[in-house]
Write an enzyme that holds these catalytic residues in place. Structure first.
Site, PDB file in Angstrom:
ATOM      1  N   SER A 138      -7.552 -15.132  33.215  1.00  0.00           N
ATOM      2  CA  SER A 138      -6.561 -16.265  33.542  1.00  0.00           C
ATOM      3  C   SER A 138      -6.501 -17.196  32.266  1.00  0.00           C
ATOM      4  O   SER A 138      -7.202 -17.121  31.718  1.00  0.00           O
ATOM      5  CB  SER A 138      -6.867 -16.899  34.859  1.00  0.00           C
ATOM      6  N   TYR A 151     -13.199 -21.288  40.186  1.00  0.00           N
ATOM      7  CA  TYR A 151     -12.387 -20.181  39.649  1.00  0.00           C
ATOM      8  C   TYR A 151     -12.515 -20.458  37.927  1.00  0.00           C
ATOM      9  O   TYR A 151     -12.521 -19.487  37.462  1.00  0.00           O
ATOM     10  CB  TYR A 151     -10.755 -20.520  39.922  1.00  0.00           C
TER      11      TYR A 151
HETATM   12  P1  NAD Z   1      -3.191 -11.479  45.201  1.00  0.00           P
HETATM   13  O1  NAD Z   1      -3.753 -12.277  46.360  1.00  0.00           O
HETATM   14  O2  NAD Z   1      -1.538 -11.116  45.221  1.00  0.00           O
HETATM   15  O3  NAD Z   1      -3.962 -10.160  44.867  1.00  0.00           O
HETATM   16  C1  NAD Z   1      -5.380 -10.244  45.137  1.00  0.00           C
HETATM   17  C2  NAD Z   1      -5.809  -8.692  45.402  1.00  0.00           C
HETATM   18  O4  NAD Z   1      -7.416  -8.777  45.482  1.00  0.00           O
HETATM   19  C3  NAD Z   1      -5.562  -8.087  46.624  1.00  0.00           C
HETATM   20  O5  NAD Z   1      -5.262  -6.755  46.688  1.00  0.00           O
HETATM   21  C4  NAD Z   1      -6.575  -8.292  47.529  1.00  0.00           C
HETATM   22  O6  NAD Z   1      -6.449  -7.657  48.713  1.00  0.00           O
HETATM   23  C5  NAD Z   1      -7.507  -8.096  46.658  1.00  0.00           C
HETATM   24  N1  NAD Z   1      -9.018  -8.870  47.132  1.00  0.00           N
HETATM   25  C6  NAD Z   1      -9.390  -9.936  47.417  1.00  0.00           C
HETATM   26  N2  NAD Z   1     -10.470 -10.203  47.682  1.00  0.00           N
HETATM   27  C7  NAD Z   1     -11.063  -8.979  47.651  1.00  0.00           C
HETATM   28  C8  NAD Z   1     -12.514  -8.586  47.721  1.00  0.00           C
HETATM   29  N3  NAD Z   1     -13.418  -9.101  48.321  1.00  0.00           N
HETATM   30  N4  NAD Z   1     -12.719  -7.131  47.778  1.00  0.00           N
HETATM   31  C9  NAD Z   1     -11.467  -6.226  47.460  1.00  0.00           C
HETATM   32  N5  NAD Z   1     -10.319  -6.706  47.053  1.00  0.00           N
HETATM   33  C10 NAD Z   1     -10.209  -7.994  47.160  1.00  0.00           C
HETATM   34  O7  NAD Z   1      -3.468 -12.312  43.909  1.00  0.00           O
HETATM   35  P2  NAD Z   1      -2.995 -12.180  42.362  1.00  0.00           P
HETATM   36  O8  NAD Z   1      -2.225 -13.273  42.037  1.00  0.00           O
HETATM   37  O9  NAD Z   1      -2.090 -10.741  42.037  1.00  0.00           O
HETATM   38  O10 NAD Z   1      -4.277 -12.042  41.608  1.00  0.00           O
HETATM   39  C11 NAD Z   1      -4.886 -11.023  40.990  1.00  0.00           C
HETATM   40  C12 NAD Z   1      -5.731 -11.228  39.779  1.00  0.00           C
HETATM   41  O11 NAD Z   1      -4.764 -12.187  38.769  1.00  0.00           O
HETATM   42  C13 NAD Z   1      -6.815 -12.425  40.291  1.00  0.00           C
HETATM   43  O12 NAD Z   1      -8.068 -12.174  39.638  1.00  0.00           O
HETATM   44  C14 NAD Z   1      -6.397 -13.787  40.039  1.00  0.00           C
HETATM   45  O13 NAD Z   1      -7.461 -14.683  39.487  1.00  0.00           O
HETATM   46  C15 NAD Z   1      -5.623 -13.354  38.418  1.00  0.00           C
HETATM   47  N6  NAD Z   1      -4.452 -14.272  38.180  1.00  0.00           N
HETATM   48  C16 NAD Z   1      -3.522 -14.706  39.047  1.00  0.00           C
HETATM   49  C17 NAD Z   1      -2.470 -15.510  38.505  1.00  0.00           C
HETATM   50  C18 NAD Z   1      -1.455 -16.015  39.418  1.00  0.00           C
HETATM   51  O14 NAD Z   1      -0.724 -16.757  38.882  1.00  0.00           O
HETATM   52  N7  NAD Z   1      -1.248 -15.151  40.432  1.00  0.00           N
HETATM   53  C19 NAD Z   1      -2.716 -16.116  37.186  1.00  0.00           C
HETATM   54  C20 NAD Z   1      -3.844 -15.888  36.487  1.00  0.00           C
HETATM   55  C21 NAD Z   1      -4.816 -14.859  37.014  1.00  0.00           C
END
Ligand code: NAD
Length: 256
Positions: A138, A151
């Site tokens: 991130s 985080y």
């Molecule tokens: P999201 O909530 O849409 O997806 C998260 C995914 O992780 C889902 O498929 C969920 O079921 C799975 N998950 C959660 N806990 C779990 C566990 N214990 N075991 C297995 N699977 C699990 O979130 P997202 O925004 O798509 O995030 C995905 C990644 O991107 C994360 O690592 C997040 O930190 C990173 N990220 C997101 C953003 C953003 O703005 N959305 C920005 C930077 C980084």
């Protein structure tokens, strides 16, 4: 480009993970999905791209289940060529109020799981002398924000882990890099927009504008498709010597 290869994407039933899985599938990679919630929908979306798709429901906070998932992937497709460590959760609170259980869960899912999946994926990649490990960190792996201690700690750790993984395999065909998105409009971020709207007594649109305006100079969300294109670059021959980078796609967030 990736026909005959297998990609395992953790946390790929939603958001960025599903977007990355689809980008890899569009290039012909067979996919192992993982994550909670609806499974049949994401499976069908990936299968519609003409590749084989499997699913394992490992809880990424549990090393024993991660081990079972890696064994399952190898049994299904021979080996994992591309590992995307993407599963992640968020919790927003000041340090003195941060629930201990949330801290432990974030460190386990956002950081420790990458160690476990990587250590289990590496031997087969090294034997094949080809592999791609992509860690979804991130912009919070590069800079901090208040009220996101667990985080930010996990994501900075993941960027460090990316560099060590890259160095230990630098003379091989196995590369490791991190992707550092700014805001991407997924369920993880929608929760933060909803909280902003509720506490500020403002509309969803106003809360979204405020969220972007505070941090992201482009005032635009990055999309899972854009992140997918970056992941494909890491997997392409042009990415052969890209090792240990933490590439932000953040609308200028970290440039400030
Ligand atoms: P999201 O909530 O849409 O997806 C998260 C995914 O992780 C889902 O498929 C969920 O079921 C799975 N998950 C959660 N806990 C779990 C566990 N214990 N075991 C297995 N699977 C699990 O979130 P997202 O925004 O798509 O995030 C995905 C990644 O991107 C994360 O690592 C997040 O930190 C990173 N990220 C997101 C953003 C953003 O703005 N959305 C920005 C930077 C980084």
């Amino acid at each position: 480009m990736l026909k005959g290869k297998t990609a395992l994407v953790t946390g790929s039933t939603s958001g960025i993970g599903l977007g990355l899985a689809k980008a890899l599938a569009q290039q012909g990679a067979n996919i192992v999905l993982n994550g909670f919630g609806d499974v049949e929908g994401p499976k069908a979306e990936v299968a519609a791209l003409g590749v084989k798709v499997a699913y394992h429901g490992a809880d990424m906070s549990k090393p024993v289940e991660i081990e079972a998932m890696m064994k399952y992937a190898a049994a299904q497709f021979g080996r994992v060529d591309i590992l995307v460590n993407n599963a992640g959760i968020q919790h927003v609170a000041r340090i003195e109020n941060f629930p201990i259980e949330r801290w432990d869960a974030i460190i386990a899912i956002n950081l420790n799981s990458a160690f476990h999946a990587t250590r289990l994926a590496l031997p087969a990649m090294q034997k094949a002398n080809w592999g791609r490990i992509i860690n979804v960190a991130s912009v919070h792996g590069l800079v901090a924000s208040a009220e996101k201690s667990a985080y930010v700690t996990a994501k900075h750790g993941l960027v460090g882990f990316t560099k060590v993984t890259a160095l230990e395999n630098a003379t091989t065909g196995v590369t490791c890099n991190a992707i550092c998105p700014g805001w991407v409009l997924t369920p993880l971020v929608q929760k933060q927009v909803d909280a902003k709207a509720a506490t500020g007594g403002i509309s969803n649109e106003a809360a979204t504008r405020q969220l972007l305006g505070e941090k992201e100079p482009s005032l635009q969300f990055t999309t899972p498709e854009e992140l997918g294109a970056l992941a494909l670059f890491f997997c392409s021959p042009a990415g052969n010597n890209v090792r240990g980078v933490a590439w932000n796609m953040d609308g200028g967030w970290a440039a400030q």
